[in-house]
Write an enzyme that holds these catalytic residues in place. Structure first.
Site, PDB file in Angstrom:
ATOM      1  N   LYS A 195       1.949 -22.313 -25.968  1.00  0.00           N
ATOM      2  CA  LYS A 195       1.054 -23.461 -25.775  1.00  0.00           C
ATOM      3  C   LYS A 195       1.643 -24.421 -24.732  1.00  0.00           C
ATOM      4  O   LYS A 195       2.820 -24.315 -24.362  1.00  0.00           O
ATOM      5  CB  LYS A 195       0.838 -24.145 -27.124  1.00  0.00           C
ATOM      6  CG  LYS A 195       0.058 -23.286 -28.141  1.00  0.00           C
ATOM      7  CD  LYS A 195      -0.094 -24.057 -29.447  1.00  0.00           C
ATOM      8  CE  LYS A 195      -0.970 -23.328 -30.442  1.00  0.00           C
ATOM      9  NZ  LYS A 195      -1.172 -24.164 -31.685  1.00  0.00           N
TER      10      LYS A 195
ATOM     11  N   TYR B 198     -11.070 -20.936 -31.109  1.00  0.00           N
ATOM     12  CA  TYR B 198     -10.939 -21.687 -32.361  1.00  0.00           C
ATOM     13  C   TYR B 198     -12.307 -21.896 -33.013  1.00  0.00           C
ATOM     14  O   TYR B 198     -12.589 -22.975 -33.549  1.00  0.00           O
ATOM     15  CB  TYR B 198     -10.263 -23.031 -32.093  1.00  0.00           C
ATOM     16  CG  TYR B 198      -8.761 -22.972 -31.892  1.00  0.00           C
ATOM     17  CD1 TYR B 198      -7.934 -22.263 -32.773  1.00  0.00           C
ATOM     18  CD2 TYR B 198      -8.144 -23.655 -30.849  1.00  0.00           C
ATOM     19  CE1 TYR B 198      -6.554 -22.229 -32.607  1.00  0.00           C
ATOM     20  CE2 TYR B 198      -6.756 -23.632 -30.674  1.00  0.00           C
ATOM     21  CZ  TYR B 198      -5.972 -22.918 -31.556  1.00  0.00           C
ATOM     22  OH  TYR B 198      -4.596 -22.901 -31.408  1.00  0.00           O
TER      23      TYR B 198
ATOM     24  N   ARG C 184       3.630 -13.580 -36.827  1.00  0.00           N
ATOM     25  CA  ARG C 184       3.296 -14.783 -37.616  1.00  0.00           C
ATOM     26  C   ARG C 184       4.511 -15.224 -38.434  1.00  0.00           C
ATOM     27  O   ARG C 184       4.754 -16.420 -38.608  1.00  0.00           O
ATOM     28  CB  ARG C 184       2.097 -14.531 -38.529  1.00  0.00           C
ATOM     29  CG  ARG C 184       0.851 -14.159 -37.758  1.00  0.00           C
ATOM     30  CD  ARG C 184      -0.287 -15.097 -37.709  1.00  0.00           C
ATOM     31  NE  ARG C 184      -0.557 -16.004 -38.759  1.00  0.00           N
ATOM     32  CZ  ARG C 184      -1.217 -17.150 -38.540  1.00  0.00           C
ATOM     33  NH1 ARG C 184      -1.581 -17.494 -37.298  1.00  0.00           N
ATOM     34  NH2 ARG C 184      -1.495 -17.959 -39.516  1.00  0.00           N
TER      35      ARG C 184
ATOM     36  N   THR D 282       2.348 -23.784 -39.848  1.00  0.00           N
ATOM     37  CA  THR D 282       1.658 -24.574 -38.816  1.00  0.00           C
ATOM     38  C   THR D 282       2.357 -25.892 -38.499  1.00  0.00           C
ATOM     39  O   THR D 282       2.452 -26.283 -37.331  1.00  0.00           O
ATOM     40  CB  THR D 282       0.203 -24.836 -39.277  1.00  0.00           C
ATOM     41  OG1 THR D 282      -0.418 -23.572 -39.567  1.00  0.00           O
ATOM     42  CG2 THR D 282      -0.590 -25.572 -38.223  1.00  0.00           C
TER      43      THR D 282
ATOM     44  N   ASN E 249       2.817 -27.299 -31.725  1.00  0.00           N
ATOM     45  CA  ASN E 249       3.698 -26.352 -32.434  1.00  0.00           C
ATOM     46  C   ASN E 249       4.035 -25.101 -31.610  1.00  0.00           C
ATOM     47  O   ASN E 249       4.284 -24.035 -32.162  1.00  0.00           O
ATOM     48  CB  ASN E 249       3.103 -25.999 -33.803  1.00  0.00           C
ATOM     49  CG  ASN E 249       1.685 -25.472 -33.691  1.00  0.00           C
ATOM     50  OD1 ASN E 249       1.217 -25.183 -32.595  1.00  0.00           O
ATOM     51  ND2 ASN E 249       1.016 -25.335 -34.812  1.00  0.00           N
TER      52      ASN E 249
ATOM     53  N   HIS F 239       0.846 -19.961 -30.404  1.00  0.00           N
ATOM     54  CA  HIS F 239      -0.290 -19.422 -31.156  1.00  0.00           C
ATOM     55  C   HIS F 239      -0.056 -17.944 -31.386  1.00  0.00           C
ATOM     56  O   HIS F 239       0.405 -17.237 -30.481  1.00  0.00           O
ATOM     57  CB  HIS F 239      -1.605 -19.595 -30.385  1.00  0.00           C
ATOM     58  CG  HIS F 239      -2.722 -18.790 -30.986  1.00  0.00           C
ATOM     59  ND1 HIS F 239      -3.449 -19.220 -32.073  1.00  0.00           N
ATOM     60  CD2 HIS F 239      -3.193 -17.540 -30.686  1.00  0.00           C
ATOM     61  CE1 HIS F 239      -4.331 -18.279 -32.410  1.00  0.00           C
ATOM     62  NE2 HIS F 239      -4.195 -17.252 -31.587  1.00  0.00           N
TER      63      HIS F 239
ATOM     64  N   GLU G  35      -9.459 -12.479 -29.332  1.00  0.00           N
ATOM     65  CA  GLU G  35      -8.678 -13.417 -28.514  1.00  0.00           C
ATOM     66  C   GLU G  35      -8.152 -12.737 -27.241  1.00  0.00           C
ATOM     67  O   GLU G  35      -8.073 -13.371 -26.184  1.00  0.00           O
ATOM     68  CB  GLU G  35      -7.524 -13.980 -29.352  1.00  0.00           C
ATOM     69  CG  GLU G  35      -8.039 -14.874 -30.488  1.00  0.00           C
ATOM     70  CD  GLU G  35      -6.974 -15.203 -31.536  1.00  0.00           C
ATOM     71  OE1 GLU G  35      -5.793 -14.832 -31.333  1.00  0.00           O
ATOM     72  OE2 GLU G  35      -7.335 -15.817 -32.556  1.00  0.00           O
TER      73      GLU G  35
HETATM   74  N1  UDP Z   1      -3.912 -28.145 -35.962  1.00  0.00           N
HETATM   75  C1  UDP Z   1      -3.896 -29.534 -35.888  1.00  0.00           C
HETATM   76  N2  UDP Z   1      -4.063 -30.262 -37.044  1.00  0.00           N
HETATM   77  C2  UDP Z   1      -4.263 -29.666 -38.247  1.00  0.00           C
HETATM   78  C3  UDP Z   1      -4.287 -28.251 -38.311  1.00  0.00           C
HETATM   79  C4  UDP Z   1      -4.117 -27.522 -37.160  1.00  0.00           C
HETATM   80  O1  UDP Z   1      -3.727 -30.095 -34.803  1.00  0.00           O
HETATM   81  O2  UDP Z   1      -4.409 -30.373 -39.263  1.00  0.00           O
HETATM   82  C5  UDP Z   1      -3.727 -27.347 -34.729  1.00  0.00           C
HETATM   83  C6  UDP Z   1      -2.342 -26.719 -34.631  1.00  0.00           C
HETATM   84  O3  UDP Z   1      -1.935 -26.774 -33.260  1.00  0.00           O
HETATM   85  C7  UDP Z   1      -2.593 -25.297 -35.093  1.00  0.00           C
HETATM   86  C8  UDP Z   1      -3.997 -25.045 -34.561  1.00  0.00           C
HETATM   87  O4  UDP Z   1      -4.678 -26.295 -34.720  1.00  0.00           O
HETATM   88  O5  UDP Z   1      -1.635 -24.379 -34.572  1.00  0.00           O
HETATM   89  C9  UDP Z   1      -4.772 -23.954 -35.276  1.00  0.00           C
HETATM   90  O6  UDP Z   1      -4.768 -24.196 -36.654  1.00  0.00           O
HETATM   91  P1  UDP Z   1      -4.471 -23.032 -37.694  1.00  0.00           P
HETATM   92  O7  UDP Z   1      -4.759 -23.578 -39.041  1.00  0.00           O
HETATM   93  O8  UDP Z   1      -5.184 -21.792 -37.262  1.00  0.00           O
HETATM   94  O9  UDP Z   1      -2.874 -22.856 -37.586  1.00  0.00           O
HETATM   95  P2  UDP Z   1      -1.955 -21.662 -37.013  1.00  0.00           P
HETATM   96  O10 UDP Z   1      -2.666 -20.359 -37.298  1.00  0.00           O
HETATM   97  O11 UDP Z   1      -1.781 -21.926 -35.543  1.00  0.00           O
HETATM   98  O12 UDP Z   1      -0.660 -21.795 -37.770  1.00  0.00           O
HETATM   99 MG    MG Z   2      -4.684 -19.811 -36.833  1.00  0.00          MG
END
Ligand code: UDP
Ligand code: MG
Length: 142
Positions: A11, A51, A87, A93, A118, A121, A132
């Site tokens: 990212k 997303y 993952r 997250t 974070n 992705h 994707e």
């Molecule tokens: N995100 C955020 N606030 C939240 C949850 C998610 O900004 O409360 C962002 C964060 O960058 C995350 C992305 O949205 O990586 C996608 O969310 P997801 O729940 O899919 O998390 P991931 O699979 O990336 O762990």
């Molecule tokens: Mg996700």
């Protein structure tokens, strides 16, 4: 049977902080194969597809701003159970509480601002990985 694929994005914060090599290195060291890599710049249309399940969440506008804040590196890795493996390497997250030893846990933390930056992705299912990959590498890869 072809081995599984995953779409990884370093990212914008990861690229800005010069962590691209570190992120890719950790995935390669685990034993997965890099099969394609490209610079990408997010736009609103691609992010809405990437997303799709998050577009109505309150944090989505901040997430779009974050993801469009600079270039990203998109990579396809392959290998048996690569989605679970990457993952697991990425960590949970929230980078503040992600387990030490993970990419997010070792390299990430909360920064002022509305979005959860974070670093990385990683696709969460084979179906989403293929979706994707088509978004970021074009339909010919999908
Ligand atoms: N995100 C955020 N606030 C939240 C949850 C998610 O900004 O409360 C962002 C964060 O960058 C995350 C992305 O949205 O990586 C996608 O969310 P997801 O729940 O899919 O998390 P991931 O699979 O990336 O762990
Ligand atoms: Mg996700």
């Amino acid at each position: 049977m072809a081995s599984q694929r995953i779409l990884v994005l370093v990212k914008p914060d990861g690229v800005r902080r010069h962590l691209t090599g570190e992120v890719l290195h950790r995935i390669e060291r685990k034993g997965y194969s890099l099969s394609n890599i490209s610079w990408v710049q997010a736009d609103e249309e691609r992010l809405a597809r990437h997303y799709a399940e998050l577009v109505n969440r309150p944090f989505y506008p901040a997430l779009v701003e974050y993801m469009m804040s600079g270039p990203m590196v998109a990579a396809i890795f392959t290998g048996d159970r690569v989605i679970e493996g990457v993952r697991s390497l990425a960590g949970s997250t929230d980078p503040t509480t992600a387990a030490p030893g993970t990419i997010r846990g070792d390299l990430g933390r909360a920064w002022s601002g509305e979005s959860t930056m974070n670093i990385v992705h990683a696709s969460d299912s084979p179906e989403n990985a293929e979706k994707e990959i088509a978004i970021w590498f074009g339909e010919a890869e999908g």
